[in-house]
Enzyme design. Structure first.
Site, short mmCIF file in Angstrom:
data_model
loop_
_atom_site.label_atom_id
_atom_site.label_comp_id
_atom_site.label_asym_id
_atom_site.label_seq_id
_atom_site.Cartn_x
_atom_site.Cartn_y
_atom_site.Cartn_z
N ASP A 193 0.84 -1.21 0.00
CA ASP A 193 0.00 0.00 0.00
C ASP A 193 0.88 1.26 0.00
OD1 ASP A 193 -2.34 -1.60 0.16
OD2 ASP A 193 -1.95 -1.87 2.29
N HIS A 216 -5.36 -3.58 5.47
CA HIS A 216 -4.97 -3.90 4.09
C HIS A 216 -6.15 -4.48 3.32
CE1 HIS A 216 -2.69 -5.02 0.58
NE2 HIS A 216 -3.10 -6.27 0.71
N ARG A 252 2.39 1.60 -3.54
CA ARG A 252 1.38 2.12 -4.48
C ARG A 252 1.13 3.60 -4.23
NH1 ARG A 252 -2.26 -3.16 -3.71
NH2 ARG A 252 -1.46 -4.36 -5.48
#
Ligand code: NAD
Ligand code: LMR
Length: 335
Positions: free
Chosen positions: A167, A194, A170
């Site tokens: 995460d 998540h 990204r």
């Protein structure tokens, strides 16, 4: 000259020689993750376990001239126990990935028992290891592992981690695309959990907050929260993120090893048994932590949030509470 080099090599090896074990090492994530771990010089013993092919993956990686020895194990001959024996760090990417149309929670029925059973062996064979959970749904599998370790009397909240680094990767990449910067220079803090709406990127804490229009901000948050779906859709039934996840897992494991080795100021976001919202009944939460020789050294507060981020965190907490309870209840009903 020669003796100086020899002395330096000796001292760096002595300070950072670790056994790292990957459970699920022959899978889509497991193979590239194991490759990246083979390139980490702090790893001296790399033990690979899977139901299939782990010996082949180990033989392949063992030809790379870095200072680790690589061992492959399958279930026969007590392979799981041997792979785990006295490991310093255990990574678990074992389990099934999503197909289009599925949520991570849809993986629970299959992956919960896989993770529970592997955790039992971790408790017995590597009770002091740092345990890094990749298998989905992370929001529930990490609580499952805690319950198993607790039942065996070896749970240490400083050493159990849900890997949420993808995460972070990204967020860094997608933000850089919006503000046209070098993604390697970005470092967005991502908190919560998540899966979808539990993933909360704190864009207000970056220098670009006021430079992004409302429309672009909303699209950015959605892309970070649902980035996994992009890959699942593109792979069209053949699985989910594996290569970016391998990079994320190797980075997080590298940071855990740096902490164990006594390096200073090693900070990563990760999903842990957290003090941050325990008073509200949320037992696990992802936030930045400083890593040290004993695992988690310090859990960071979330810091100043925008009103929008406060709302995202509140929504994330509601879902997290249910996801955590699901994991805990599973182990109670199926010890
Ligand atoms: P995969 O199917 O390619 O590989 C999984 C591997 O696990 C296989 O090799 C399989 O043999 C092995 N395995 C299954 N049961 C096992 C057991 N009991 N013991 C040992 N090994 C076992 O799947 P993948 O793409 O590598 O994904 C693995 C998991 O990681 C999935 O649950 C996926 O959702 C999750 N994932 C998490 C993140 C994250 O950010 N945390 C990112 C991507 C994927
Ligand atoms: C991801 O974020 O890519 C992983 O959790 C895999 C998935 O199911 O999306």
């Amino acid at each position: 000259m020669f003796s100086k080099i020899a002395i330096r090599n000796f001292s760096s090896t002595a300070a950072s020689a670790y056994k790292v074990t990957v459970l699920g090492a022959a899978g889509g994530i497991g193979q590239p993750l194991s490759l990246l771990l083979k390139l980490n010089h702090k790893v001296t013993d790399l033990s690979l376990y899977d139901l299939r092919l782990a010996k082949g993956v180990a033989a392949d990686l063992s030809h790379i001239p870095t200072n680790s020895t690589v061992h492959g194990f399958t279930a026969e001959d007590d392979g799981l126990a041997k792979a785990l024996k006295d490991a310093d760090v255990v990574l678990i990417p074992a389990g099934v990935p999503r197909k289009p149309g599925m949520t991570r929670d849809d993986l629970f029925n299959t992956n919960a028992s896989i993770v529970r059973d592997l955790a039992k062996s971790v408790a017995e064979n590597a009770p002091k290891a740092a345990v890094l959970i990749i298998s989905n749904p992370v929001n529930s599998t990490v609580p499952i592992v805690r319950e198993v370790l607790k039942s065996k009397g070896v749970f240490n909240p400083k050493k159990l981690f849900g890997v949420t680094t993808l995460d972070t990767l990204r967020a860094n990449r997608f933000l850089s695309e919006v503000v046209d910067t070098d993604p390697a220079e970005e470092s967005v803090t991502v908190v919560g959990g998540h899966s979808g709406i539990t993933i909360v990127p704190l864009i207000s804490q970056t220098p670009y907050n006021t430079r992004i229009s409302k429309e672009k901000y909303d699209a950015l948050i959605h892309r970070i929260q649902f980035g996994g779906d992009e890959v699942v859709k593109a792979k069209d039934g053949a699985g989910s993120a594996t290569l970016s996840m391998a990079q994320a897992g190797a980075r997080f494991a590298g940071s855990v090893l740096s902490g164990l080795a006594g390096e200073q100021d090693v900070v990563e976001a990760t999903y842990i048994d957290s003090p941050l919202f325990k008073d509200q009944g949320i037992e696990f939460f992802a936030s930045k932590v400083t890593l040290g020789p004993e695992g988690v050294k310090e859990v960071h507060e979330l810091g100043l949030l925008s009103d929008g981020e406060e709302a995202l965190v509140a929504t994330a907490k509601e879902t997290l509470k249910k996801n955590i309870a699901k994991g805990v209840d599973f182990v109670k009903a199926n010890p």
